[in-house]
Design an enzyme around this catalytic site. Structure first.
Site, PDB file in Angstrom:
ATOM      1  N   HIS A 173       0.860  -1.218   0.010  1.00 30.31           N
ATOM      2  CA  HIS A 173       0.006   0.156  -0.137  1.00 30.31           C
ATOM      3  C   HIS A 173       0.913   1.116  -0.253  1.00 30.31           C
ATOM      4  CE1 HIS A 173      -4.011   1.846   1.223  1.00 30.31           C
ATOM      5  NE2 HIS A 173      -3.357   2.841   1.071  1.00 30.31           N
ATOM      6  N   HIS A 181       1.175   5.091  -2.288  1.00 35.79           N
ATOM      7  CA  HIS A 181       0.890   5.871  -3.368  1.00 35.79           C
ATOM      8  C   HIS A 181       1.719   6.596  -4.064  1.00 35.79           C
ATOM      9  CE1 HIS A 181      -3.895   5.781  -2.331  1.00 35.79           C
ATOM     10  NE2 HIS A 181      -3.272   5.455  -1.184  1.00 35.79           N
ATOM     11  N   ASP A 231       1.654   9.187  -6.088  1.00 34.10           N
ATOM     12  CA  ASP A 231       1.485  10.673  -5.964  1.00 34.10           C
ATOM     13  C   ASP A 231       1.615  11.026  -4.496  1.00 34.10           C
ATOM     14  OD1 ASP A 231      -1.068   9.284  -5.303  1.00 34.10           O
ATOM     15  OD2 ASP A 231      -2.094  10.925  -6.082  1.00 34.10           O
ATOM     16  N   GLY A 240      -9.781   7.633  -1.678  1.00 33.55           N
ATOM     17  CA  GLY A 240     -10.574   8.954  -1.541  1.00 33.55           C
ATOM     18  C   GLY A 240     -11.208   8.969  -0.413  1.00 33.55           C
ATOM     19  N   GLU A 246     -10.729   3.154   7.184  1.00 36.19           N
ATOM     20  CA  GLU A 246      -9.646   4.059   7.671  1.00 36.19           C
ATOM     21  C   GLU A 246     -10.379   5.183   8.291  1.00 36.19           C
ATOM     22  OE1 GLU A 246      -6.254   6.785   5.679  1.00 36.19           O
ATOM     23  OE2 GLU A 246      -7.658   6.104   4.519  1.00 36.19           O
ATOM     24  N   ASP A 286       1.855   3.837   2.912  1.00 34.67           N
ATOM     25  CA  ASP A 286       0.625   4.638   2.300  1.00 34.67           C
ATOM     26  C   ASP A 286       1.210   5.927   1.552  1.00 34.67           C
ATOM     27  OD1 ASP A 286      -1.807   5.682   1.896  1.00 34.67           O
ATOM     28  OD2 ASP A 286      -2.331   6.425   3.802  1.00 34.67           O
TER      29      ASP A 286
END
Length: 367
Positions: A16, A18, A20, A178, A208, A305
């Site tokens: 996990h 990201h 960006d 999101g 989350e 993350d």
């Protein structure tokens, strides 16, 4: 005591992360200059790194997500996407990661006219270049891609089809991400049904910020393979009186139906300790249920993350867990094998990495 330098030597698996959310601050500045983006909140790499860390440390998922406006803004060209992807692989390899699944939302990178296909192709080229460089430097790593749909938008079926179209070229799964509140997983059933129909893998950000209802929908209605975070499954576990997250065991703990199902089905939890604190999913690292879930034999995994926003690495996450809960190499080996078992690549490839890379690597560390 295990130091962060020692943790860098451990073979790690990351599920996990990201794209960006992991840019180098200096790269953000470079790309901003190249693309004419003039809204960055700082002018030096150090100041920008500090700004991201401070802005993300809000205790709110929605506020945390606002920081991505700057990184996404500078990732709107093929060259920028390829560079960010290549540097991502380099940084993970330098941190001792041997396998990673890095996710991003192609729909966020279309502002300058790129197609969804061009976006994905650019990222995959960057990953391939990073892998080649890591091999040359003696730090081999396998990096695969998850394509993400934004849960507040209406392109999830299209992005799911994109995942399947590229699944033989480096994309191994699909995700939605999101703000959870008001955007339940069940809104995207069409995409998940398509993925199941194609025998393709997917994970869902759930549990989350919104708690048990999102976990229930993700596992019961959508049929997710993994839970992105899933930390709030703790809300369905009743601990014995006086128990604390740092206890050595939790005899007498009672699991509700959702928690039992997640554990019985061995649904992996993509836990991100530092990020979970920043987004308010848990109050502090001392309160993080990681240890409870690990001791109760959920399939827990350790993840970053967003390395930029959380100012973290996999080695730092290992170090934090060691300091907070006293974990040693045997524990980290178990968490790493958990992650490798849960990866979306074919079984023989998972087994090879476990037997030829992960177990020998930890054997050296354990002496």
């Amino acid at each position: 005591m295990i130091s962060i330098e020692q943790c860098r030597l451990a073979p790690k698996v990351l599920l996990h992360d990201h794209l960006d959310g992991g840019l180098r601050p200096a790269t953000v500045l470079d790309l901003a200059r190249e693309t004419g983006y003039d809204r960055l909140p700082a002018e030096t790499a150090d100041d920008l790194a500090q700004w991201f860390a401070t802005a993300a440390d809000s205790g709110s998922l929605e506020t945390y997500l606002e920081t991505f406006a700057h990184t996404v803004a500078v990732m709107q060209t093929e060259a920028a996407l390829e560079r960010v992807a290549r540097e991502c692989v380099e940084d993970l390899s330098n941190d001792g990661v041997v396998y990673a699944e890095v996710r991003f939302a192609p729909e966020l990178h279309l502002e300058k006219g790129l197609t969804l296909e061009a976006v994905v192709e650019s990222v995959l080229r960057g990953f391939a270049a990073g892998e080649a460089q890591a091999r040359e430097q003696g730090r081999p790593i396998v990096v695969r891609c998850l394509v993400t749909a934004m849960r507040h938008a209406a392109r999830s079926r299209e992005i799911a089809e994109l995942a399947v179209a590229f699944r033989d070229r480096g994309v191994v799964g699909f995700d939605i991400a999101g703000a959870e509140a008001g955007n339940p997983p069940s809104r995207h059933l069409d995409a998940f049904e398509y993925m199941r129909g194609q025998c393709a893998h997917f994970t869902i950000h759930a549990g989350e910020a919104f708690g048990l209802p999102s976990i229930h929908e993700a596992v019961a209605f959508c049929g997710t393979d993994r839970l992105g975070h899933g930390v709030r499954v703790i809300d369905d576990i009743e601990l014995p009186p006086g128990a604390t997250p740092a206890d050595a065991s939790f005899p007498g703990a009672e699991l509700g139906e959702i928690a039992n199902y997640v554990r019985d089905k061995r649904i992996p939890l993509e836990l991100c300790p530092s990020s979970n604190v920043q987004t308010g999913a848990v109050a502090s690292l001392a309160d993080h249920p990681f240890n409870i879930l690990a001791k109760l034999r959920f399939r827990v995994t350790v993840n970053t993350d967003n390395r930029l926003m959380s100012n973290t690495t996999m080695s730092r996450e290992f170090t934090v867990l060691h300091q907070q809960f006293g974990y040693g190499w045997a524990d980290f080996e178990r968490f790493t094998v958990n992650a490798m078992k849960s990866a979306f690549i074919p079984f023989p490839e998972r087994l090879r990495l476990i037997d030829d890379v992960i177990k020998p690597g930890f054997a050296v560390l354990m002496g």
